[in-house]
Motif scaffolding. Structure first.
Motif, mmCIF file in Angstrom:
data_model
loop_
_atom_site.group_PDB
_atom_site.id
_atom_site.type_symbol
_atom_site.label_atom_id
_atom_site.label_comp_id
_atom_site.label_asym_id
_atom_site.label_seq_id
_atom_site.Cartn_x
_atom_site.Cartn_y
_atom_site.Cartn_z
ATOM 1 N N ASN A 24 2.954 18.886 5.682
ATOM 2 C CA ASN A 24 4.385 18.571 5.750
ATOM 3 C C ASN A 24 4.706 17.221 5.110
ATOM 4 O OD1 ASN A 24 7.024 19.395 6.556
ATOM 5 N ND2 ASN A 24 6.976 17.880 8.200
ATOM 6 N N ARG A 25 4.108 16.971 3.946
ATOM 7 C CA ARG A 25 4.412 15.746 3.204
ATOM 8 C C ARG A 25 4.493 16.107 1.713
ATOM 9 N NH1 ARG A 25 3.325 9.916 4.083
ATOM 10 N NH2 ARG A 25 3.429 8.873 2.066
ATOM 11 N N ILE A 26 5.678 16.437 1.277
ATOM 12 C CA ILE A 26 5.895 16.806 -0.121
ATOM 13 C C ILE A 26 6.240 15.541 -0.886
ATOM 14 C CG2 ILE A 26 7.161 18.283 -1.710
ATOM 15 C CD1 ILE A 26 5.472 19.748 0.437
ATOM 16 N N GLN A 27 5.409 15.206 -1.852
ATOM 17 C CA GLN A 27 5.542 13.926 -2.555
ATOM 18 C C GLN A 27 5.104 14.101 -4.004
ATOM 19 O OE1 GLN A 27 3.768 10.608 -0.486
ATOM 20 N NE2 GLN A 27 3.255 9.554 -2.383
ATOM 21 N N SER A 81 0.859 -1.178 0.000
ATOM 22 C CA SER A 81 0.000 0.000 0.000
ATOM 23 C C SER A 81 0.895 1.227 0.000
ATOM 24 C CB SER A 81 -0.925 0.008 1.208
ATOM 25 O OG SER A 81 -0.193 0.049 2.413
ATOM 26 N N LEU A 82 0.544 2.189 -0.858
ATOM 27 C CA LEU A 82 1.330 3.401 -1.021
ATOM 28 C C LEU A 82 0.571 4.579 -0.427
ATOM 29 C CD1 LEU A 82 2.382 2.981 -4.774
ATOM 30 C CD2 LEU A 82 3.778 2.530 -2.771
ATOM 31 N N GLY A 83 1.193 5.282 0.501
ATOM 32 C CA GLY A 83 0.583 6.489 1.031
ATOM 33 C C GLY A 83 0.723 7.628 0.045
ATOM 34 N N VAL A 84 -0.372 8.239 -0.321
ATOM 35 C CA VAL A 84 -0.371 9.405 -1.205
ATOM 36 C C VAL A 84 -1.047 10.580 -0.498
ATOM 37 C CG1 VAL A 84 -1.282 10.392 -3.345
ATOM 38 C CG2 VAL A 84 -0.273 8.103 -3.367
ATOM 39 N N GLN A 85 -2.265 10.380 -0.040
ATOM 40 C CA GLN A 85 -3.103 11.365 0.660
ATOM 41 C C GLN A 85 -3.686 12.402 -0.309
ATOM 42 O OE1 GLN A 85 -2.912 9.395 2.842
ATOM 43 N NE2 GLN A 85 -0.776 8.976 3.267
ATOM 44 N N ASP A 86 -2.828 13.186 -0.982
ATOM 45 C CA ASP A 86 -3.306 14.158 -1.964
ATOM 46 C C ASP A 86 -2.096 14.681 -2.724
ATOM 47 O OD1 ASP A 86 -4.511 16.327 -3.372
ATOM 48 O OD2 ASP A 86 -5.955 16.621 -1.751
ATOM 49 N N PHE A 87 -2.235 14.838 -4.052
ATOM 50 C CA PHE A 87 -1.124 15.367 -4.849
ATOM 51 C C PHE A 87 -1.133 16.897 -4.912
ATOM 52 C CE2 PHE A 87 -0.843 11.140 -7.188
ATOM 53 C CZ PHE A 87 0.386 10.820 -6.635
ATOM 54 N N ASP A 88 -2.162 17.543 -4.389
ATOM 55 C CA ASP A 88 -2.245 18.995 -4.407
ATOM 56 C C ASP A 88 -1.090 19.577 -3.578
ATOM 57 O OD1 ASP A 88 -2.947 21.730 -3.635
ATOM 58 O OD2 ASP A 88 -4.942 21.299 -4.451
ATOM 59 N N GLU A 89 -0.271 20.411 -4.203
ATOM 60 C CA GLU A 89 0.924 20.924 -3.529
ATOM 61 C C GLU A 89 0.580 21.748 -2.298
ATOM 62 O OE1 GLU A 89 3.419 22.953 -6.271
ATOM 63 O OE2 GLU A 89 3.749 21.179 -7.541
ATOM 64 N N ARG A 90 -0.525 22.488 -2.342
ATOM 65 C CA ARG A 90 -0.915 23.302 -1.189
ATOM 66 C C ARG A 90 -1.259 22.407 0.003
ATOM 67 N NH1 ARG A 90 -5.539 25.597 -1.740
ATOM 68 N NH2 ARG A 90 -5.175 27.434 -0.418
ATOM 69 N N VAL A 91 -1.933 21.304 -0.274
ATOM 70 C CA VAL A 91 -2.268 20.360 0.787
ATOM 71 C C VAL A 91 -0.995 19.712 1.331
ATOM 72 C CG1 VAL A 91 -3.537 18.253 1.355
ATOM 73 C CG2 VAL A 91 -4.542 19.916 -0.217
ATOM 74 N N PRO A 116 -6.201 19.881 5.455
ATOM 75 C CA PRO A 116 -6.157 21.336 5.298
ATOM 76 C C PRO A 116 -5.835 21.735 3.863
ATOM 77 C CG PRO A 116 -4.203 20.537 6.447
ATOM 78 C CD PRO A 116 -5.169 19.392 6.391
ATOM 79 N N LYS A 117 -6.438 22.847 3.438
ATOM 80 C CA LYS A 117 -6.246 23.425 2.098
ATOM 81 C C LYS A 117 -6.847 22.561 0.983
ATOM 82 C CE LYS A 117 -3.632 26.915 3.539
ATOM 83 N NZ LYS A 117 -4.073 28.320 3.435
#
Length: 466
Positions: free
Chosen positions: A192-195, A177-187, A224-225
């Motif tokens: 604190n997870r730049i991916q 399983s790969l953690g992504v969460q959201d690709f939106d740079e603002r989010v 957030p965001k």
């Protein structure tokens, strides 16, 4: 069984009405009901009971909690240790070896078959290649991993390259399983997870090249965001990569319980309306793309093992979520890890100091647990049936447990009357069926059968069901 060709119905009015706080039911009774009266001695007795009763021994499920992360994600509610010092993981692995030897010392040496293994965290891929080999070697020293088993790992794509994925396959892993969460740079900046997309999909490509049987992507809504438009773009990118499974988790903002969440500003969180719009859009996109709703926050392709198991009535739920393997004894290792042996659950101590001290003294590091009563076992089976299959047959429970279902659960069935009138479920002569509008709310439906909640109505300790 219920028809899984039915479309999932997202009814905003019903969700607003029944979106209460409630457990996720990875176990019943839930972990907050565990107590110190079930400690190391009680757990040892359960292991010995299995050793002394060779009848109907099923292969084990194993779980290893690897708590280390190099950076902190502000949304995270997991038990983790932020460090870049591999000296700490080296020491931890040494003690995992001690716990492996201690637990298996109470078992029959020939009772060592395993068909499910999971490394969770934290960030399991924090471990160096040598450390990964060391942990798998220690595991295989005590257990025999069966061919065709389900061997999974949680992966942070920011910490993994092609050589690491090659190694994971070599070690026997076949699911990730790969953690992504959201690709939106603002989010990403807000949590604190730049991916990047590139590093994420490179790991997916490497896993496929290595023959991984199932690749899952984890997303979170309510961060957030976050916006409907931004999450829509993330979904488009993820669906283009065509993962076998998708999990879309609800972010539970509980800064009083989880210190890292205090860095997230309430003003940056999406409104309740926006959260529901994000979820509604996600469900529409996933079902339109052909994914099957497994339950709660899990989706899978129709030919994925989870979807196949659900159609066949073989789906199960445990501490790793939905599983294709039926009820198995789960041996768990490392701090905070939760295991199940027979009709008991147990949890390890939460800090490294406690963990090391217990093992230095040859004591199992269990600090709390619970021994299930026959009533607990019955209610666990009811909740499992609802959570996994969206229906249950009275006759099946009456045959297995020797009860008159309508009489035994008269209070619960009456309590479900409001949900039945609302169209979430149907109570028929001989069965309960969760209808498509109720499937998103199956946690709330299952709560009617939770005797501990009935005795103590405090639900604030749990997240919202949606």
């Amino acid at each position: 069984m219920a028809s899984f060709t039915d479309h999932l119905v997202f009814d905003e009015a019903l969700i607003r009405r029944f979106d209460i706080n409630g457990p996720r039911y990875t176990s019943y009774p839930t972990a907050d009901r565990f107590g110190p009266e079930f400690g190391a001695d009680a757990y040892r007795e359960r292991l010995e009971r299995r050793r002394d009763d060779p009848q109907d021994r099923k292969p084990f499920s194993l779980y290893f909690h690897l708590p280390f992360c190099t950076t902190i994600c502000y949304y995270c509610a997991c038990n983790k240790i932020i460090t870049k010092d591999h000296g700490r993981s080296a020491k931890y692995l040494k003690y995992l070896g001690r716990e492996l030897a201690l637990q298996t010392g109470f078992l029959d040496p020939d009772d060592n078959a395993v068909e499910q293994l999971h490394w969770g965290g934290g960030t399991p891929t924090f471990l160096s290649h040598d450390e990964m080999r060391q942990l798998m070697d220690m595991t295989r020293r005590h257990f025999r991993l069966l061919d065709g088993g389900e061997y999974s790992i949680e992966v942070d794509p920011r910490k993994v390259d092609r050589a690491t994925v090659d190694l994971l396959a070599e070690l026997g892993f076949n699911r990730m399983s790969l953690g992504v969460q959201d690709f939106d740079e603002r989010v990403q900046q807000a949590v604190n997870r730049i991916q990047s997309e590139e590093e994420t999909f490179a790991v997916m490509d490497a896993a496929r090249a290595n023959g991984f049987k199932s690749i899952s992507i984890d997303l979170i809504y309510g961060l957030p965001k976050q916006s409907v438009e931004g999450f829509d773009r993330t979904l488009d990118r993820v669906l283009a990569a065509s993962p076998d499974r998708l999990s879309i988790y609800n972010y539970a903002h509980l800064p009083t319980l989880f210190k890292p969440q205090r860095r997230i500003l309430d003003a940056d969180l999406p409104t309740p309306d926006a959260r529901l719009q994000i979820l509604a859009r996600a469900i529409d996109k996933l079902t339109s793309a052909g994914y099957v709703f497994i339950g709660m926050d899990h989706f899978a392709k129709p030919d994925d093992e989870l979807a196949v198991a659900q159609r066949a009535g073989r789906l199960h739920r445990n501490f790793q979520g939905y599983s294709t393997h039926s009820d198995r004894d789960m041996l768990s290792f490392g701090i905070t890890s939760i295991g199940k042996v027979g009709t008991s659950y147990s949890q390890n101590v939460k800090t490294l100091d406690e963990y090391y001290e217990r093992l230095d003294n040859g004591i199992l590091p269990v600090f709390r647990g619970i021994s299930l009563t026959p009533e607990d076992v019955l209610r666990r089976a009811v909740i499992q049936s609802l959570m996994c299959h969206f229906e249950l047959s009275f006759a099946a429970f009456e045959k297995e447990f020797g009860i008159d279902f309508p009489r035994h659960f008269a209070v619960e069935l009456a309590e479900l009357g409001e949900m039945e009138q609302a169209g979430l479920l149907r109570i028929e002569p001989g069965r309960i069926v969760v209808l498509p509008p109720g499937r998103m709310l199956v946690r709330a439906i299952s709560m009617a059968f939770d005797a501990y909640l009935r005795a103590n109505r405090t639900q604030n300790r749990y997240s919202k069901v949606i």
